[in-house]
Design a protein around this motif. Sequence first.
Motif, PDB file in Angstrom:
ATOM      1  N   GLU A  65       0.825  -1.206   0.000  1.00 51.41           N
ATOM      2  CA  GLU A  65       0.000   0.000   0.000  1.00 51.41           C
ATOM      3  C   GLU A  65       0.862   1.260   0.000  1.00 51.41           C
ATOM      4  O   GLU A  65       0.510   2.271  -0.604  1.00 51.41           O
ATOM      5  CB  GLU A  65      -0.929  -0.017   1.207  1.00 51.41           C
ATOM      6  CG  GLU A  65      -2.015  -1.086   1.115  1.00 51.41           C
ATOM      7  CD  GLU A  65      -2.784  -1.245   2.404  1.00 51.41           C
ATOM      8  OE1 GLU A  65      -3.976  -1.621   2.353  1.00 51.41           O
ATOM      9  OE2 GLU A  65      -2.202  -0.981   3.483  1.00 51.41           O
ATOM     10  N   THR A  71       1.973   1.887  -3.483  1.00 48.47           N
ATOM     11  CA  THR A  71       0.898   2.511  -4.249  1.00 48.47           C
ATOM     12  C   THR A  71       0.810   4.007  -3.953  1.00 48.47           C
ATOM     13  O   THR A  71       0.619   4.828  -4.860  1.00 48.47           O
ATOM     14  CB  THR A  71      -0.450   1.844  -3.909  1.00 48.47           C
ATOM     15  OG1 THR A  71      -0.377   0.446  -4.213  1.00 48.47           O
ATOM     16  CG2 THR A  71      -1.577   2.478  -4.713  1.00 48.47           C
ATOM     17  N   SER A 127       3.785   5.742  -5.680  1.00 48.03           N
ATOM     18  CA  SER A 127       4.100   5.255  -7.026  1.00 48.03           C
ATOM     19  C   SER A 127       4.299   6.377  -8.043  1.00 48.03           C
ATOM     20  O   SER A 127       5.052   6.220  -9.002  1.00 48.03           O
ATOM     21  CB  SER A 127       2.994   4.313  -7.511  1.00 48.03           C
ATOM     22  OG  SER A 127       1.740   4.993  -7.562  1.00 48.03           O
TER      23      SER A 127
END
Length: 500
Positions: free
Chosen positions: A371, A374, A377
């Motif tokens: 997570e 993400t 990213s």
Amino acid sequence: MIVKFSFTAVLDFHISLRTIIVFEYTNKIVAHNEPNGNQKKVDVQFSEAECFKIDAENRKVYCRSSVNNNLDGKEEFVVDYDYLIVAVGANVNTFNTPGVTENCHFLKEVEDAQKIRRTVIDCFERANLPDVSEDEKKRILHFAIVGGGPTGVEFAASLHDFVNEDLVRLYPGIKDLVKITLLEAGNHILGMFDKRITAFAEDKFRRDGIDVKTGSMVVKVSEKEISTKELKNGEIKTIPYGMAVWSTGIGTRPFIKDFMAQIGQASRRALATDEWLRVEGCNNVYALGDCATINQRKVMEDIVAIFKKADKDNSGTLTVIQFQEVMKDICERYPQVELYLKNKQMGNIADLLKEAKGDDKKESIELNIEELKTALSKVDSQMKFLPATAQVASQQGTYLAKCFNRMEECEKNPEGPLRFRGEGHHRFKPFRYKHLGQFAPLGGEQTAAQLPGDWVSIGHSSQWLWYSVYASKQVSWRTRALVVSDWTRRFIFGRDSSSI
């Protein structure tokens, strides 16, 4: 120690090791010997020489004398170093265009400016001869500038002022035959500036009679003609000229290319350094200015180490509080994180983590490593290369001088961010460039200024701001006085139009 350094940095450079400074415009070398560690009394040895090879493995720099009156040819010698700082600038980039080197003038060295001035006056002298035809006079008095960046635009504006304010009074019979053409391969001149400045510059040049040809890529330069390719339709056109000036970018110096091949950077356009200006692959070699580029490390390369450093209780998840404890070091080590938060208009890292998790309760957010990946990213998309400007090189020189002056102190008390790939802190904080704005002199005592905060100013007031900034950036009060006196002399008596 061998150090290639800019003039600005030398003023602040007082290190307690053997130092050699090589200046950009002639590759001159200055040696500092300070064996007793005294940082105030420095024995300076100066050698006017050219560096032609760097041997990083054996820590040697190969040089040759550049003194013209050397009767025995160019004497070569070798200098050992402890640390090497490469700051030799760059060559003019001709993009392998045929005829450029043989037929164009460049805007790189002082000698280039002197040669251009003599050529401009020679063009007027030749065109003023009575037996020259009208068509030949037009060709001789056609001045072509290739490149619509800040340098090309400023030169076109300065040339226009020189011709229309000074030379036309000496050659009134041919003043109507003078033409200045600015060739730019892109869609607009000053492409790196705000669109308002670009539009104003193009409009002013048209009003001044400077012919701006955008979308025209130069493919060949002969002795009397320039061949261009129109990017819209691919049509080849030829333009007769009397003097051509090439100002389209920078290229790598030959001995720097050889050095890059030695250290495995042959495929790069410039020396790659880390955020501390150390050349990658050489712990004792630094580089700054136009010959180098900072290879900013990506967050995603160290995401596992960042997660592990923040997860102090080894729970496998991160809370907002845990992540914020290392946030300062993250923003210092990876400036793209701070820039990303600013561009996304997020107040802090909690907003970023909340967006990734989809949880409104900031304090209760817990992320695992996937997570977190993400959430971060898109951060690396904010990474940008620094422009090849004197402003960048000057700040890098000042930064590196301070680092060397504090080297011994920071060995004991590191001041940099956490080593996310290891233990402890780095000795120094990474280099951070602070953009102070940019100017584009447009002639007629008008300048366009683009300053931080999206502030744009165009006109006579910006010209005086440019004068003050230009004078303040000189290396000494003596130089400032000489520059200001030269401007005053020009205002009163005009520019010198003699061919001496």
